[in-house]
Design a protein around this motif. Structure first.
Motif, PDB file in Angstrom:
ATOM      1  N   THR A 157      62.145  46.078   5.628  1.00  0.00           N
ATOM      2  CA  THR A 157      62.681  47.229   6.350  1.00  0.00           C
ATOM      3  C   THR A 157      62.819  46.980   7.845  1.00  0.00           C
ATOM      4  O   THR A 157      63.339  47.834   8.559  1.00  0.00           O
ATOM      5  N   ASN A 158      62.370  45.847   8.351  1.00  0.00           N
ATOM      6  CA  ASN A 158      62.475  45.581   9.782  1.00  0.00           C
ATOM      7  C   ASN A 158      63.930  45.305  10.152  1.00  0.00           C
ATOM      8  O   ASN A 158      64.505  44.287   9.781  1.00  0.00           O
ATOM      9  N   GLY A 159      64.528  46.222  10.902  1.00  0.00           N
ATOM     10  CA  GLY A 159      65.901  46.019  11.343  1.00  0.00           C
ATOM     11  C   GLY A 159      66.939  46.280  10.280  1.00  0.00           C
ATOM     12  O   GLY A 159      68.120  45.997  10.489  1.00  0.00           O
ATOM     13  N   VAL A 160      66.537  46.812   9.133  1.00  0.00           N
ATOM     14  CA  VAL A 160      67.478  47.074   8.052  1.00  0.00           C
ATOM     15  C   VAL A 160      67.797  48.564   8.030  1.00  0.00           C
ATOM     16  O   VAL A 160      66.902  49.407   7.995  1.00  0.00           O
ATOM     17  N   THR A 161      69.068  48.893   8.061  1.00  0.00           N
ATOM     18  CA  THR A 161      69.505  50.283   8.001  1.00  0.00           C
ATOM     19  C   THR A 161      69.923  50.617   6.569  1.00  0.00           C
ATOM     20  O   THR A 161      70.653  49.858   5.939  1.00  0.00           O
ATOM     21  N   ASN A 162      69.441  51.770   6.108  1.00  0.00           N
ATOM     22  CA  ASN A 162      69.766  52.208   4.743  1.00  0.00           C
ATOM     23  C   ASN A 162      69.376  51.158   3.702  1.00  0.00           C
ATOM     24  O   ASN A 162      70.144  50.823   2.806  1.00  0.00           O
ATOM     25  N   GLY A 163      68.179  50.614   3.866  1.00  0.00           N
ATOM     26  CA  GLY A 163      67.709  49.635   2.892  1.00  0.00           C
ATOM     27  C   GLY A 163      67.467  50.262   1.528  1.00  0.00           C
ATOM     28  O   GLY A 163      67.249  51.472   1.405  1.00  0.00           O
ATOM     29  N   ALA A 164      67.515  49.447   0.502  1.00  0.00           N
ATOM     30  CA  ALA A 164      67.328  49.943  -0.866  1.00  0.00           C
ATOM     31  C   ALA A 164      65.888  50.388  -1.076  1.00  0.00           C
ATOM     32  O   ALA A 164      64.951  49.750  -0.579  1.00  0.00           O
ATOM     33  N   TRP A 165      65.713  51.467  -1.802  1.00  0.00           N
ATOM     34  CA  TRP A 165      64.381  51.962  -2.097  1.00  0.00           C
ATOM     35  C   TRP A 165      64.369  52.688  -3.443  1.00  0.00           C
ATOM     36  O   TRP A 165      65.404  53.050  -3.974  1.00  0.00           O
ATOM     37  N   VAL A 166      63.149  52.878  -3.928  1.00  0.00           N
ATOM     38  CA  VAL A 166      62.887  53.655  -5.147  1.00  0.00           C
ATOM     39  C   VAL A 166      61.825  54.681  -4.811  1.00  0.00           C
ATOM     40  O   VAL A 166      60.849  54.364  -4.114  1.00  0.00           O
ATOM     41  N   MET A 167      61.981  55.892  -5.280  1.00  0.00           N
ATOM     42  CA  MET A 167      60.979  56.921  -5.025  1.00  0.00           C
ATOM     43  C   MET A 167      60.583  57.607  -6.326  1.00  0.00           C
ATOM     44  O   MET A 167      61.438  57.985  -7.132  1.00  0.00           O
ATOM     45  N   THR A 200      48.215  59.279   9.269  1.00  0.00           N
ATOM     46  CA  THR A 200      47.274  58.164   9.434  1.00  0.00           C
ATOM     47  C   THR A 200      45.901  58.636   9.890  1.00  0.00           C
ATOM     48  O   THR A 200      45.075  57.830  10.308  1.00  0.00           O
ATOM     49  N   THR A 201      45.660  59.942   9.840  1.00  0.00           N
ATOM     50  CA  THR A 201      44.369  60.473  10.262  1.00  0.00           C
ATOM     51  C   THR A 201      43.450  60.780   9.093  1.00  0.00           C
ATOM     52  O   THR A 201      42.328  61.244   9.295  1.00  0.00           O
ATOM     53  N   GLY A 202      43.894  60.542   7.906  1.00  0.00           N
ATOM     54  CA  GLY A 202      43.070  60.809   6.727  1.00  0.00           C
ATOM     55  C   GLY A 202      43.518  59.953   5.560  1.00  0.00           C
ATOM     56  O   GLY A 202      44.404  59.093   5.683  1.00  0.00           O
ATOM     57  N   TRP A 203      42.893  60.191   4.431  1.00  0.00           N
ATOM     58  CA  TRP A 203      43.211  59.424   3.226  1.00  0.00           C
ATOM     59  C   TRP A 203      44.657  59.692   2.842  1.00  0.00           C
ATOM     60  O   TRP A 203      45.088  60.838   2.741  1.00  0.00           O
ATOM     61  N   GLN A 204      45.376  58.624   2.651  1.00  0.00           N
ATOM     62  CA  GLN A 204      46.794  58.752   2.310  1.00  0.00           C
ATOM     63  C   GLN A 204      46.935  59.087   0.831  1.00  0.00           C
ATOM     64  O   GLN A 204      46.765  58.237  -0.034  1.00  0.00           O
ATOM     65  N   GLN A 205      47.263  60.335   0.578  1.00  0.00           N
ATOM     66  CA  GLN A 205      47.485  60.839  -0.767  1.00  0.00           C
ATOM     67  C   GLN A 205      48.751  61.675  -0.765  1.00  0.00           C
ATOM     68  O   GLN A 205      49.206  62.149   0.280  1.00  0.00           O
ATOM     69  N   GLY A 206      49.318  61.859  -1.928  1.00  0.00           N
ATOM     70  CA  GLY A 206      50.495  62.701  -2.009  1.00  0.00           C
ATOM     71  C   GLY A 206      51.074  62.738  -3.403  1.00  0.00           C
ATOM     72  O   GLY A 206      50.619  62.045  -4.316  1.00  0.00           O
ATOM     73  N   ASN A 207      52.100  63.548  -3.535  1.00  0.00           N
ATOM     74  CA  ASN A 207      52.762  63.684  -4.833  1.00  0.00           C
ATOM     75  C   ASN A 207      53.919  62.700  -4.995  1.00  0.00           C
ATOM     76  O   ASN A 207      54.580  62.692  -6.035  1.00  0.00           O
ATOM     77  N   ALA A 208      54.171  61.875  -3.947  1.00  0.00           N
ATOM     78  CA  ALA A 208      55.337  60.988  -3.988  1.00  0.00           C
ATOM     79  C   ALA A 208      54.959  59.584  -3.532  1.00  0.00           C
ATOM     80  O   ALA A 208      54.005  59.383  -2.770  1.00  0.00           O
ATOM     81  N   LEU A 209      55.727  58.635  -4.007  1.00  0.00           N
ATOM     82  CA  LEU A 209      55.571  57.224  -3.650  1.00  0.00           C
ATOM     83  C   LEU A 209      56.952  56.649  -3.378  1.00  0.00           C
ATOM     84  O   LEU A 209      57.838  56.736  -4.222  1.00  0.00           O
ATOM     85  N   LYS A 210      57.119  56.062  -2.182  1.00  0.00           N
ATOM     86  CA  LYS A 210      58.395  55.445  -1.824  1.00  0.00           C
ATOM     87  C   LYS A 210      58.216  53.942  -1.728  1.00  0.00           C
ATOM     88  O   LYS A 210      57.335  53.451  -1.035  1.00  0.00           O
ATOM     89  N   ILE A 211      59.066  53.233  -2.439  1.00  0.00           N
ATOM     90  CA  ILE A 211      58.976  51.778  -2.535  1.00  0.00           C
ATOM     91  C   ILE A 211      60.228  51.175  -1.917  1.00  0.00           C
ATOM     92  O   ILE A 211      61.337  51.393  -2.416  1.00  0.00           O
ATOM     93  N   TRP A 212      60.046  50.436  -0.823  1.00  0.00           N
ATOM     94  CA  TRP A 212      61.173  49.742  -0.208  1.00  0.00           C
ATOM     95  C   TRP A 212      61.353  48.399  -0.899  1.00  0.00           C
ATOM     96  O   TRP A 212      60.406  47.623  -1.041  1.00  0.00           O
ATOM     97  N   LEU A 213      62.575  48.135  -1.316  1.00  0.00           N
ATOM     98  CA  LEU A 213      62.839  46.927  -2.104  1.00  0.00           C
ATOM     99  C   LEU A 213      63.252  45.745  -1.247  1.00  0.00           C
ATOM    100  O   LEU A 213      63.503  44.663  -1.769  1.00  0.00           O
ATOM    101  N   CYS A 214      63.354  45.928   0.065  1.00  0.00           N
ATOM    102  CA  CYS A 214      63.721  44.814   0.946  1.00  0.00           C
ATOM    103  C   CYS A 214      62.958  44.974   2.247  1.00  0.00           C
ATOM    104  O   CYS A 214      62.321  46.000   2.494  1.00  0.00           O
TER     105      CYS A 214
END
Length: 219
Positions: A108-118, A92-106
């Motif tokens: 995530t507050n209080g959810v354990t092992n929630g579904a995601w796509v990466m 969070t100290t610079g521009w958020q860039q990267g080679n990956a993208l993680k998408i939470w499908l539900c």
């Protein structure tokens, strides 16, 4: 009584083509046939080029369609670095860039092992991959693009970047919010001849698609 007899003059020999005339006719015939062959070869080469353009456009359209569907349906999206072994959010100290993208499908507050796509870009193979977790078990692992993704001088291997809008201005996201505008940069080459290696002087077509996608849950 004298009878007059007519005597026909002997018919002379017919003259044939001279060597010069034969050469002119043969040269004209060679030029005509050669022109027809060249026109056909040019038509075949253009047909192959059109197949390359169409396949490249179709590949890019299918890739973006898959990304649009996943990002827009996600509850939160995070940009970072990752591979098949895991994912790490960008700082969070610079521009958020990267080679990956993680998408939470539900949520995530209080959810354990929630579904995601990466999605993640693998530099050694120059391929873009997609994997997911259904919430109870691993889903699928698939190659997203048929063409190899190439890095460029602007984003390098950071094909995913987070943006936000402040006061009507596009600015790079640095706060790590879960619903940024995700910029996707896909740069790839398509060989005109699949048997030719990519090297200086090789005939290749270069394609680049840069777009920003927002989640439906974005406020």
């Amino acid at each position: 009584m004298k009878v007059g007899l007519s005597h026909n003059a002997p018919t002379g020999r017919r003259a044939g083509f001279t060597a010069v005339e034969m050469l002119v006719v043969m040269a004209t015939l060679v030029i005509l046939i050669g022109s027809m062959i060249m026109c056909n070869l040019y038509g075949v080469s253009m047909a192959i080029r059109q197949q390359i353009w169409l396949s490249s456009s179709d590949d890019a359209a299918q890739t973006l369609g898959k990304l649009y569907t996943d990002i827009r349906s996600g509850a939160s999206n995070y940009v970072g670095s990752g591979n098949l072994g895991g994912f790490t959010n960008a700082g969070t100290t610079g521009w958020q860039q990267g080679n990956a993208l993680k998408i939470w499908l539900c949520n995530t507050n209080g959810v354990t092992n929630g579904a995601w796509v990466m999605y993640y870009y693998d530099p050694p193979t120059s391929n873009l991959y997609r994997t997911n977790w259904t919430g109870s078990n691993s889903g699928d692992f698939m190659l997203v693009t048929a063409n190899q993704i190439m890095t460029n001088n602007v984003y390098n291997s950071n094909i995913f970047s987070a943006y936000n809008v402040y006061n009507g201005i596009w600015v790079p996201e640095t706060n790590g919010v879960g619903t940024p505008l995700v910029q996707v940069c896909l740069s790839f080459t398509k060989l005109q001849n699949p048997q030719v290696l990519i090297s200086p002087g090789s005939a290749v077509d270069f394609y680049q698609v840069v777009t920003k996608i927002a989640s439906r849950n974005r406020p």
